[in-house]
Design an enzyme around this catalytic site. Structure first.
Site, PDB file in Angstrom:
ATOM      1  N   GLY A 163       0.785  -1.226   0.000  1.00 32.72           N
ATOM      2  CA  GLY A 163       0.000   0.000   0.000  1.00 32.72           C
ATOM      3  C   GLY A 163       0.814   1.271   0.000  1.00 32.72           C
ATOM      4  O   GLY A 163       0.294   2.342  -0.304  1.00 32.72           O
ATOM      5  N   ARG A 207       6.778  17.692  -0.440  1.00 33.54           N
ATOM      6  CA  ARG A 207       7.400  16.373  -0.516  1.00 33.54           C
ATOM      7  C   ARG A 207       8.497  16.374  -1.571  1.00 33.54           C
ATOM      8  O   ARG A 207       8.478  17.175  -2.510  1.00 33.54           O
ATOM      9  CB  ARG A 207       6.354  15.302  -0.860  1.00 33.54           C
ATOM     10  N   HIS A 256     -32.340  15.531  -9.536  1.00 35.65           N
ATOM     11  CA  HIS A 256     -32.663  16.690  -8.692  1.00 35.65           C
ATOM     12  C   HIS A 256     -33.393  16.211  -7.436  1.00 35.65           C
ATOM     13  O   HIS A 256     -34.252  15.327  -7.513  1.00 35.65           O
ATOM     14  CB  HIS A 256     -33.566  17.658  -9.459  1.00 35.65           C
TER      15      HIS A 256
END
Length: 516
Positions: free
Chosen positions: A82, A313, A484
């Site tokens: 991950g 970063r 809607h």
């Protein structure tokens, strides 16, 4: 090893999802691709493809390669798959942002006559829940890797040659040889000089996600997306937040009109927001971190219980020993072409390490392209637009051209805006501060950019991204029936504003004739 399905008719109705987007090929082509593409590889290799880094770009590349019949090894420095995103970035931060949103919503309901008691934050339980979300996702990746017969190795991977890696872990090191490599080694937080104080009360974004405590006063250094997202979390949990940003504005890539509702909200909630301000020093004291500032509005010094350094970063290109593989780097980034190929023909790179924007959704698409090229297919990363999202409250999202970037590039655009104050759904949610903006090419009428601020903007911006990719015009969007009442219809209504057909607003016609 996972095998692709044998020959299928080449039409959309029966297209094999395991085949690349650009073409459909049979399994024999996929399985023989490595031998066709690379000259000079070792007589024997441990794998067809080794992927360095198991973040969104890396695991996508590895899984796609395996689906295309290539023997694949996936190397990850964390104990679980991950990468930064799932383990200490995107996923845990969004889990905490969800909690913060619920806390804020409960607080706001007092205006509708629903009053809750002040919430009690059980930090241990909150931390465990957040970790549980991460565990579910990373565990799922491990299962999928196993089903695809992707071999996973844990440790730091560095090149020792153009076809070899050294993988170092706590038990020692091992070597892996490969025919192809995909570098998906990601990035790490920048810690500017003077802010690398060796004190646990000075945090980076990873530390902040650990929720060791809820500080009474928190300083966030950096007014970009990461800093503002963590500020959103800690504000909701009860910290008094101060944000300091070196630039003259927070979130500088977004247009000012889109930022205005967000900035209005946080200026009312946060203790301070200092722009155009520099942190000149930090000192650890018994009562907190003493911080010195240089800026017109900021105090000379102030004391905070904790400091979060979110100054951006930097790529991890310097951590893979790229030179040993013959790779060039530019300021830590590894240059690639639209097939994700580096200057070394059999080595590819994807994600943060290839350059901005440093976004997980960019990395996943690049990962698929790299795997498909290695498998011998015709593929390329040619995205017209890549969305950016700040999961703050309200969310801020944009895609394609912004007004600012259009002005800087000398590109003419036409703008249409639909304010959420005219949206029934937004009013029903008491979140009418939002707005939806579309930018059009005045010559072709096509959508070239868009931005949204408001609840769920990160989900809504996908429609604008799709419109840009498909070359949609205002009528294409406006004539598409939207449900809607929803927030999604604000995109259609913004398109109707551009066409002059909107009935949910009164907009005078440009020719002086009044229109609804």
């Amino acid at each position: 090893m996972a095998n692709t399905t044998s020959e299928m008719p080449n039409n959309d109705a029966t297209r094999d999802p395991a085949k690349p987007r650009a073409e459909t090929s049979n399994s024999a082509q996929a399985q023989g691709a490595a031998e066709k593409l690379v000259a000079g590889e070792p007589d024997h290799s441990d794998c067809d493809v080794v992927v360095i880094g198991a973040g969104p770009g890396g695991y996508t590349a590895a899984f796609r390669a395996a689906d295309l019949g290539l023997k694949t090894i996936l190397v990850e420095r964390y104990g679980t798959l991950g990468g930064v995103c799932l383990n200490v970035g995107c996923i845990p931060s969004k889990a905490l942002l969800h909690v913060g949103h619920i806390v804020d919503t409960a607080e706001q309901l007092r205006h509708q006559g629903v009053v809750f008691a002040r919430p009690t934050i059980e930090l241990d339980q909150l931390r465990d829940w957040k970790s549980g979300v991460v565990t579910k996702l990373t565990g799922g990746l491990a299962i999928m890797a196993g089903k695809r017969q992707v071999q996973t190795l844990s440790g730091w991977a560095t090149f020792t040659g153009p076809h070899a890696l050294k993988i170092q872990d706590e038990q020692g090191e091992r070597s892996v040889t490969f025919k192809h490599a995909i570098i998906a080694a990601g990035s790490r937080p920048i810690v500017p000089a003077g802010m690398d104080l060796d004190d646990p009360r000075v945090m980076n974004s990873t530390d902040a996600l650990e929720l060791e405590e809820i500080p009474k006063r928190l300083l966030v250094i950096g007014g970009g997306i990461i800093g503002l997202e963590m500020a959103t979390v800690y504000d909701a949990l009860g910290s008094k937040v101060t944000v300091v940003e070196l630039m003259d504005r927070i979130m500088p890539d977004a247009d000012r009109d889109i930022l205005r509702p967000f900035e209005k909200r946080i200026r009312a909630r946060y203790e301070n927001i200092f722009t155009g301000t520099r942190v000149t020093g930090m000192e650890a004291k018994e009562g907190g971190i003493k911080v010195s500032f240089e800026g017109s509005d900021a105090p000379a010094r102030d004391l905070f219980d904790r400091v979060l350094v979110a100054a951006g970063r930097r790529p991890n290109g310097d951590r893979v020993n790229a030179a040993a593989a013959g790779l060039d780097m530019e300021q830590g980034f590894i240059p690639v072409d639209d097939q994700q190929r580096t200057g070394v023909a059999h080595i590819f790179a994807v994600g943060d390490i290839t350059g901005p924007p440093m976004l997980a959704h960019k990395a996943t698409h690049e990962g698929k392209v790299a795997a498909e090229i290695i498998a011998g297919h015709d593929s390329a990363f040619e995205a017209t637009a890549i969305p950016s999202v700040a999961y703050t409250d309200p969310e801020v999202a944009w895609v394609g051209l912004t007004e600012r970037s259009a002005n800087e590039q000398g590109i003419r655009v036409e703008k249409s805006v639909f304010p959420w104050a005219a949206s029934g759904r937004a009013l029903a949610m008491s979140r009418e501060e939002g707005m939806t903006k579309l930018l059009f090419d005045p010559d072709t009428g096509r959508v070239v950019g868009g931005a949204i601020v408001g609840v769920g903007a990160g989900d809504l911006i996908a429609e604008v991204a799709h419109a840009i990719e498909m070359g949609s015009t205002a009528p294409d969007i406006g004539l598409t029936v939207h449900p809607h009442p929803t927030l999604s219809e604000t995109v259609a209504l913004a398109a109707e504003v551009a066409e002059g057909t909107v009935t949910d607003l009164y907009v005078p016609r440009s020719d002086g004739v009044e229109a609804g």
